[in-house]
Design a protein around this motif. Structure first.
Motif, short mmCIF file in Angstrom:
data_model
loop_
_atom_site.label_atom_id
_atom_site.label_comp_id
_atom_site.label_asym_id
_atom_site.label_seq_id
_atom_site.Cartn_x
_atom_site.Cartn_y
_atom_site.Cartn_z
N LEU A 24 -108.33 -74.13 -20.18
CA LEU A 24 -107.51 -74.81 -19.19
C LEU A 24 -108.26 -76.00 -18.58
O LEU A 24 -107.67 -77.07 -18.37
N MET A 32 -108.03 -78.71 -21.05
CA MET A 32 -106.70 -79.32 -21.01
C MET A 32 -106.60 -80.34 -19.89
O MET A 32 -106.07 -81.45 -20.07
N MET A 41 -103.36 -80.76 -26.90
CA MET A 41 -102.53 -79.75 -27.55
C MET A 41 -103.37 -78.74 -28.32
O MET A 41 -102.98 -77.58 -28.47
N ASP A 43 -104.39 -76.39 -25.64
CA ASP A 43 -103.19 -75.64 -25.26
C ASP A 43 -102.96 -74.51 -26.27
O ASP A 43 -102.73 -73.35 -25.89
N HIS A 66 -103.19 -70.15 -25.81
CA HIS A 66 -102.19 -69.17 -26.23
C HIS A 66 -102.76 -68.21 -27.27
O HIS A 66 -102.46 -67.01 -27.26
N ILE A 105 -97.92 -79.90 -17.89
CA ILE A 105 -98.04 -78.81 -18.87
C ILE A 105 -99.24 -77.93 -18.52
O ILE A 105 -99.15 -76.69 -18.54
N ALA A 106 -100.36 -78.55 -18.19
CA ALA A 106 -101.55 -77.79 -17.81
C ALA A 106 -101.26 -76.91 -16.60
O ALA A 106 -101.67 -75.73 -16.55
N HIS A 128 -99.89 -73.45 -17.04
CA HIS A 128 -100.78 -72.41 -17.53
C HIS A 128 -101.58 -71.74 -16.39
O HIS A 128 -102.15 -70.67 -16.59
#
Length: 240
Positions: free
Chosen positions: A114, A117, A130, A133, A137, A177-178, A181
């Motif tokens: 994270l 990111m 990405m 990212d 996951h 987007i970060a 998370h």
């Protein structure tokens, strides 16, 4: 269309070049194109072009027509709906399992991804962002001890990438987007399975809503009730 060059494989570069050309409108949906002419435009041999087109055909972005060439297909929102329906079914329970079994090593690894990111968001490096990212996951999936599950989800993400669908720069930015998370990491750190599942479900569903919304806008048709149901929604996605 840009000339092919660089360290990555020729096939990967052709896939990227075709995706970019479709997104820019240089290659138009419904039009018929020649693989031979594409190879000439890219100044490479036909072998990597054909390999790339086979990959794109498998993902549903182009279709071969015997002795004629290939046709660019309109991107179908249903494909993204199905991919994200599967991701919800697979990743959400895995996040709960990861939180239940989390140790300090997993928490530190997730935090590292994270942080990376955020750094890539600051630098505007979409590609490296990405990758981190995806690794975030993958760490959650692998924490459950099922490598096959992690491989399946990785393949689903490859399908989304190959289709050329992304929210970056259209529906949200890298920092947003970060930020999605962060609740996932907080839940895993707290060893709270329910919170981890809820946070990851929210993140994946939001991504699906945005991507499907972009494609339905392109197609000029709304999300069907059946598609909305697959994404756990009572109706079409909310405004983007």
């Amino acid at each position: 269309m840009r000339e092919i060059q660089g360290a990555s494989s020729l096939t990967d570069q052709v896939v990227q070049a075709v995706r970019e050309a479709v997104l820019s409108g240089e290659l138009k949906a419904g039009e018929l194109y020649s693989a031979y002419q594409l190879a000439e435009r890219l100044k490479i041999s036909r072998t990597p072009v054909r390999e790339a087109l086979l990959r794109l055909a498998e993902a549903g972005m182009v279709r071969f027509e015997r002795n004629r060439g290939f046709r660019v297909l309109k991107r179908d929102p249903q494909e993204i709906v199905e991919v994200f329906h599967l991701r919800l079914l697979l990743e959400v329970p895995a996040a709960g399992l990861a939180a239940r079994n989390a140790d300090d090593t997993l928490v530190a690894a997730l935090r590292q991804e994270l942080d990376a990111m955020r750094a890539m968001a600051d630098g505007g490096d979409d590609a490296r962002f990405m990758r981190h990212d995806r690794q975030f996951h993958q760490l959650l999936l692998l924490a459950g001890g099922n490598a096959r599950l992690a491989a399946v989800v990785d393949g689903l993400r490859d399908t989304t990438t190959t289709l050329g669908t992304s929210t970056v720069g259209r529906s949200r930015n890298l920092w947003e987007i970060a930020a999605e998370h962060e609740p996932v990491l907080a839940a895993v750190t707290a060893r709270d399975p329910d919170a981890a599942m809820s946070a990851l479900r929210a993140h994946i569903t939001h991504t699906a809503d945005l991507l499907v919304g972009q494609l339905t806008d392109e197609a000029g048709t709304p999300l069907s009730p059946a598609q909305a149901e697959l994404l756990g929604r009572p109706g079409p996605p909310a405004g983007r």
